[in-house]
Design a protein around this motif. Structure first.
Motif, short mmCIF file in Angstrom:
data_model
loop_
_atom_site.label_atom_id
_atom_site.label_comp_id
_atom_site.label_asym_id
_atom_site.label_seq_id
_atom_site.Cartn_x
_atom_site.Cartn_y
_atom_site.Cartn_z
N GLU A 154 -0.39 4.01 -9.17
CA GLU A 154 -0.95 2.67 -9.13
C GLU A 154 -2.45 2.64 -9.41
O GLU A 154 -3.01 1.59 -9.74
CB GLU A 154 -0.67 2.03 -7.76
CG GLU A 154 0.78 1.68 -7.52
CD GLU A 154 1.63 2.83 -7.02
OE1 GLU A 154 2.80 2.60 -6.69
OE2 GLU A 154 1.11 3.98 -6.96
N GLU A 155 -3.12 3.79 -9.30
CA GLU A 155 -4.55 3.87 -9.57
C GLU A 155 -4.86 4.20 -11.03
O GLU A 155 -6.04 4.26 -11.42
CB GLU A 155 -5.20 4.93 -8.68
CG GLU A 155 -5.27 4.57 -7.21
CD GLU A 155 -3.93 4.67 -6.51
OE1 GLU A 155 -3.15 5.59 -6.86
OE2 GLU A 155 -3.64 3.82 -5.65
N LEU A 197 -5.06 -9.94 -8.60
CA LEU A 197 -5.77 -9.11 -7.63
C LEU A 197 -7.15 -9.67 -7.32
O LEU A 197 -7.66 -9.52 -6.20
CB LEU A 197 -5.86 -7.68 -8.14
CG LEU A 197 -4.52 -6.94 -8.20
CD1 LEU A 197 -4.65 -5.64 -8.98
CD2 LEU A 197 -3.98 -6.67 -6.79
N CYS A 234 0.38 -9.24 -3.66
CA CYS A 234 0.88 -7.89 -3.98
C CYS A 234 1.35 -7.91 -5.43
O CYS A 234 1.89 -8.92 -5.90
CB CYS A 234 2.04 -7.49 -3.09
SG CYS A 234 1.61 -7.25 -1.36
N GLY A 241 5.03 -5.52 2.02
CA GLY A 241 3.91 -5.08 1.21
C GLY A 241 2.57 -5.49 1.79
O GLY A 241 2.45 -6.55 2.41
N THR A 242 1.57 -4.66 1.59
CA THR A 242 0.22 -4.93 2.09
C THR A 242 -0.56 -5.74 1.06
O THR A 242 -0.65 -5.33 -0.10
CB THR A 242 -0.52 -3.61 2.36
OG1 THR A 242 0.22 -2.85 3.33
CG2 THR A 242 -1.93 -3.87 2.88
N GLU A 247 -2.37 -4.71 -2.57
CA GLU A 247 -1.82 -3.45 -3.05
C GLU A 247 -0.91 -3.65 -4.26
O GLU A 247 -0.30 -4.72 -4.44
CB GLU A 247 -1.04 -2.75 -1.94
CG GLU A 247 -1.89 -2.29 -0.78
CD GLU A 247 -2.89 -1.22 -1.18
OE1 GLU A 247 -2.56 -0.36 -2.02
OE2 GLU A 247 -4.02 -1.24 -0.65
N TYR A 289 2.43 -1.88 -6.28
CA TYR A 289 3.57 -0.99 -6.01
C TYR A 289 4.35 -0.76 -7.30
O TYR A 289 4.91 -1.70 -7.88
CB TYR A 289 4.49 -1.61 -4.95
CG TYR A 289 3.83 -1.76 -3.60
CD1 TYR A 289 3.80 -0.72 -2.69
CD2 TYR A 289 3.21 -2.97 -3.25
CE1 TYR A 289 3.18 -0.87 -1.45
CE2 TYR A 289 2.60 -3.12 -2.01
CZ TYR A 289 2.58 -2.07 -1.12
OH TYR A 289 1.96 -2.21 0.10
N LYS A 326 4.59 5.76 -3.69
CA LYS A 326 3.96 4.84 -2.76
C LYS A 326 4.96 3.84 -2.20
O LYS A 326 5.02 3.61 -0.98
CB LYS A 326 2.81 4.12 -3.45
CG LYS A 326 2.07 3.10 -2.60
CD LYS A 326 0.93 2.49 -3.40
CE LYS A 326 0.20 1.41 -2.64
NZ LYS A 326 -0.93 0.86 -3.43
N GLN A 386 5.84 3.88 1.77
CA GLN A 386 5.33 2.77 2.58
C GLN A 386 6.37 1.68 2.86
O GLN A 386 6.29 0.99 3.87
CB GLN A 386 4.11 2.15 1.88
CG GLN A 386 2.92 3.09 1.78
CD GLN A 386 1.69 2.41 1.22
OE1 GLN A 386 1.61 1.19 1.08
NE2 GLN A 386 0.69 3.21 0.87
#
Length: 345
Positions: A138-139, A160, A171, A231-232, A235, A237, A284, A288
């Motif tokens: 994801e990065e 975002l 998310c 989901g946070t 973030e 995913y 991830k 998570q």
């Protein structure tokens, strides 16, 4: 409990998600907003209309007044609505930018004003661009190659930014290639299945070496629901974990399912910017959210082939009806004719 707005809910992935989420006991109402362009059909929602929870609203996400009115009545949003076919984006980039970028802004801005509790923005692994080797987390940087992928990457960034700037609880999900019943026959799997079932040839770009990860639509929808629930905010995913196949390997599966031979394949020159390989790391989402895709590709493709064999009334009109390929009104009329051809991905 949850009052859910689903944009693009009459499309392929959106309709599968609606039919899934409407069964949840803690979801009180589901409203589908869909412009019913060529890829969105009320028929895709099928038995969801039997539920008193469902409300269907025909309309465009670019209609700010309509979007604002709907958002006031909902506590969460899952945003599927998008122009999505790569080949179409080559000659209709304006429609992709309008719907995917400005349309996403319109939904987000209304969500901000009305204080929604969760906003899930559904995107694609194509935003990472080609990966000859390695896997995108994801990065990873965004390196889209085509107008479709660029418009989705831009919409991801807009989404975002609304978390960073306005605390909209966004998310983002990015999935690999989906397949399953009800997919429009412009996409490679239903296109090849419907051609082979009619005894017609199929075409592969280049030498058929382009690699994609194939994820059953139900597995993707399970992942999207997990992001909606757990989901946070802020973030991203990745939702992958299907099966990596070259286009040649995928075609081999489809040939066997339809009782055809390799003589049915015609190889044509590769199209512009046809990324050689996509690959995403979904560790991830697994760690998570407990995301676990479980559909076997052989079984999934067999089930999909059977569905297209049994339901020609649903896909045949899309192959022949010139109105089935209409684009949003902002596109010049001269750009609206879309020939249904074996287009690859």
């Amino acid at each position: 409990m949850e009052r859910l707005l689903v944009t693009g809910g009459a499309g392929f992935i959106g309709s599968h998600f609606v039919k899934r989420i409407i069964r949840a006991e803690d979801v009180a109402t589901v409203t589908v907003l869909d412009a019913l362009t060529y890829a969105g059909r009320v028929e895709n929602l099928g038995t969801a209309f039997l539920s008193p929870k469902l409300t269907f609203v025909p309309g465009n996400i670019l209609d700010a007044e309509l979007v604002d009115d709907l958002m006031a009545e909902h506590s969460a949003v899952v945003h599927f609505a998008a122009e999505s076919h790569v080949d179409r984006s080559f000659f209709a980039a304006a429609a992709f930018l309008a719907t995917n970028v400005h349309g996403t802004y319109t939904i987000l801005d209304a969500a901000m004003r009305h204080g929604v509790q969760k906003f899930v923005h559904v995107s694609t692994d194509e935003v990472y661009g080609p990966l000859p080797e390695g896997t995108a987390t994801e990065e990873a940087p965004l390196r889209p190659s085509v107008p479709y992928a660029a418009s989705k990457a831009a919409s991801d960034l807009v989404a975002l930014s609304y978390w960073q700037t306005f605390d909209v609880p966004v998310c983002v999900t990015r999935s690999s290639n989906n397949y399953g019943p009800y997919q429009h026959p412009e996409k490679i799997i239903p296109l090849f299945l419907t051609c082979l079932q009619r005894g017609e040839p199929v075409t592969l770009h280049g030498r058929g070496e382009h690699v994609r990860n194939w994820l059953h639509v139900e597995d993707n929808c399970a992942g999207i629901e997990a992001v909606l629930r757990r989901g946070t905010p802020g973030e991203i995913y990745n939702l992958g974990g299907g099966t990596d196949l070259t286009s040649r390997e995928l075609t081999g599966y489809l040939l066997r399912l339809c009782g055809a031979t390799e003589e049915a394949i015609t190889y044509i020159p590769d199209r512009a910017a046809n990324d050689i390989r996509y690959s995403i790391d979904w560790t991830k989402a697994s760690a998570q959210l407990g995301y676990r895709p479980d559909r076997d590709v052989e079984d999934g493709l067999a089930e999909t082939a059977e569905w297209y064999c049994r339901n020609p009334d649903l896909w045949a009109p899309l192959m022949r009806n010139p109105q089935a390929a209409r684009l949003p009104r902002i596109v010049p009329a001269a750009a609206c004719a879309f020939p249904v051809v074996p287009a690859g991905w």
